[in-house]
Design an enzyme around this catalytic site. Structure first.
Site, mmCIF file in Angstrom:
data_model
loop_
_atom_site.group_PDB
_atom_site.id
_atom_site.type_symbol
_atom_site.label_atom_id
_atom_site.label_comp_id
_atom_site.label_asym_id
_atom_site.label_seq_id
_atom_site.Cartn_x
_atom_site.Cartn_y
_atom_site.Cartn_z
ATOM 1 N N LYS A 112 0.841 -1.211 0.000
ATOM 2 C CA LYS A 112 0.000 0.000 0.000
ATOM 3 C C LYS A 112 0.874 1.258 0.000
ATOM 4 O O LYS A 112 0.568 2.241 -0.686
ATOM 5 C CB LYS A 112 -0.937 0.000 1.209
ATOM 6 C CG LYS A 112 -1.745 1.291 1.410
ATOM 7 C CD LYS A 112 -2.595 1.637 0.201
ATOM 8 C CE LYS A 112 -3.659 2.702 0.396
ATOM 9 N NZ LYS A 112 -3.408 3.871 1.166
ATOM 10 N N GLU A 161 1.335 7.132 -6.417
ATOM 11 C CA GLU A 161 0.282 8.165 -6.437
ATOM 12 C C GLU A 161 0.885 9.575 -6.297
ATOM 13 O O GLU A 161 0.507 10.493 -7.020
ATOM 14 C CB GLU A 161 -0.695 7.885 -5.294
ATOM 15 C CG GLU A 161 -1.776 8.931 -5.082
ATOM 16 C CD GLU A 161 -2.435 8.748 -3.713
ATOM 17 O OE1 GLU A 161 -2.861 7.629 -3.398
ATOM 18 O OE2 GLU A 161 -2.492 9.732 -2.947
#
Lengths: 307, 307
Positions: free
Chosen positions: A171, A178
């Site tokens: 993650k 991102e």
């Protein structure tokens, strides 16, 4: 499948609602009872204390914590462990540093509790589109939590990655990518605005959407953010709760990620440089994650429009 | 709509085929006659010289050049202009620096020819998915070329941006964002591979696809590239024909794009650092654009696998 769920923030509330709608019996608890009351209307079973939540679970308990990483998560895991017994399962969905997941795993093992770390992506859109789940922990028990994963994720959107810590690690890497994507979009929009002829920014980002090489959800959200009438009121301040965790992750693996380094430097930079870029990143984070943005007062905004 | 089309490379051939299939009468020319013969079988009218191409066009001529930027495009525009008259239209689709489009526009104006610069994105997938078109030039004549744009682009995938140069400029910014996206994916995959527990890289990129914040076409292609059996044979050398044009674009607008700067530095770096990241970028460029990759010999590859 039955589980207790602690933490009904933006992400947590949507996750509980999605699971409840898909047949998981969720006993939901939040520190402030208003959120618990609200989620009861979405199909969850309310609990107004940890004791009450545990009491409403079956003999083999599965508890999911969904709180901010750090002290809040550490304290809650210690508290919940007091109520769990050998063979019970604890899942932590915080955006946490993977070494903290390893520590939580050790604490759980001491009590014979099975620990999973589960990175969750999807923001405020997860309720509708599903949540991406990246899971670490004891593989032999993964099947015990898989029904909840199937309820939360879209098709193909969850996976087991390895021992405790692996879920939070994957993650964190997702979030690192991102950061770089957002930085790229911010640089692009900044360059468009610097051209000698005025370029319609939203026309550019929207013409890229159907078939260009950079088509992506963050590009869609950029178009959406640029189209909001109050876009230019958004202060160029990029909040981030995960920046330290991501930098620690990168450094812990001896990692090389120079574009990510650029993105983090921009987030920390409080100068008046790169204003449009920072505003865009803040606005897009608001679009996908519901992250708060600061807006200039309407007076300041009017003054800006008059210029 | 009828037009002459010069340059039947990877992009050009697909564009001509798409237009021909959608009712545009395209007279196609390429220096090497093999490509012209091939495109004739896809519905275009073949021409084996500029003269022949011009002769097969209606009285008001529209000609599209689709050649590498630089000398090839400059020479061809000069050559084609000898055959065009006042009121004819020239469209250039090269990945060119916007100031070159301004120069081409000036040369065309001297002859009364109307010039458009058209940035094209879509790679080898454009034939199927449509090409994104970013157009600059004389707005009052845009409607004259719009039928070709409608045939080439998917719905919402073309737009007029401003005076000559604006089309190539918006395309350059698109490519700048593309460089940063690819760099972000490369950094992410590099970090995943550095973890203490082995992470299945393709499992990670594919679990991100359905609903994560970074879902994107380049992520899909990353999963595809990682799944090819010969991925690890790909040499970590990133070709780029556009790097200079993009850097000139950024500098010409006094632009600030530090993550793009990182991405260009990595592309120029011939050291043995960031091998997996460079290999990934080369492989993904091959996926979307058909850009050549070098592969190590099978002996070298076997040796690597034995290690």
């Amino acid at each position: 499948m039955e589980l207790g769920f602690i933490g009904l923030g933006r992400m947590g509330a949507g996750m509980v609602e999605r699971m409840a709608k898909r047949g998981v019996r969720v006993v939901a608890y939040n520190r402030s009872p208003e959120k618990t009351k609200r989620i009861a209307r979405k199909g969850a079973i309310p609990a107004y204390g940890i004791d009450e939540m545990i009491g409403k679970l079956p003999k083999r308990r599965i508890v999911w914590t969904m709180l901010p990483a750090g002290q809040a998560t550490d304290d809650m895991i210690n508290e919940v462990l007091k109520h769990l017994k050998r063979g019970d399962i604890l899942i932590d969905g915080a955006n946490d540093f993977y070494e903290n997941a390893e520590r939580h795993d050790r604490i759980c093992r001491e009590k014979g509790v099975i620990f999973f770390d589960c990175g969750v992506s999807g923001g405020v859109w997860g309720l509708k589109n599903g949540y991406t789940l990246m899971i670490g922990g004891d593989k032999s028990h993964f099947k015990d939590i898989e029904p909840a994963c199937r309820a939360l994720a879209p098709k193909g959107g969850y996976a087991y990655f390895g021992p405790a810590g692996s879920g939070h690690f994957v993650k964190s890497v997702h979030n690192i990518v991102e950061y770089v994507y957002l930085q790229g979009l911010a640089e692009g929009v900044g360059l468009l605005s610097s051209f000698k002829h005025p370029i319609d920014l939203r026309k550019a980002t929207s013409v890229w959407q159907p078939a260009s090489v950079i088509r992506s959800w963050l590009l869609d959200l950029t178009t959406s953010a640029l189209g909001k009438p109050d876009f230019s009121d958004i202060e160029p301040k990029i909040g981030s709760v995960t920046i330290e965790e991501l930098e620690r992750t990168k450094n812990a693996v001896g990692g090389y990620a120079p574009a990510f380094d650029v993105a983090t430097a921009i987030r920390k930079d409080t100068s008046g440089n790169f204003v449009l870029g920072k505003r865009l990143i803040a606005a897009v984070r608001n679009e996908f994650g519901g992250h708060a943005v600061e807006r200039s007062s309407s007076t300041a905004s009017k003054r800006r429009n008059e210029r």
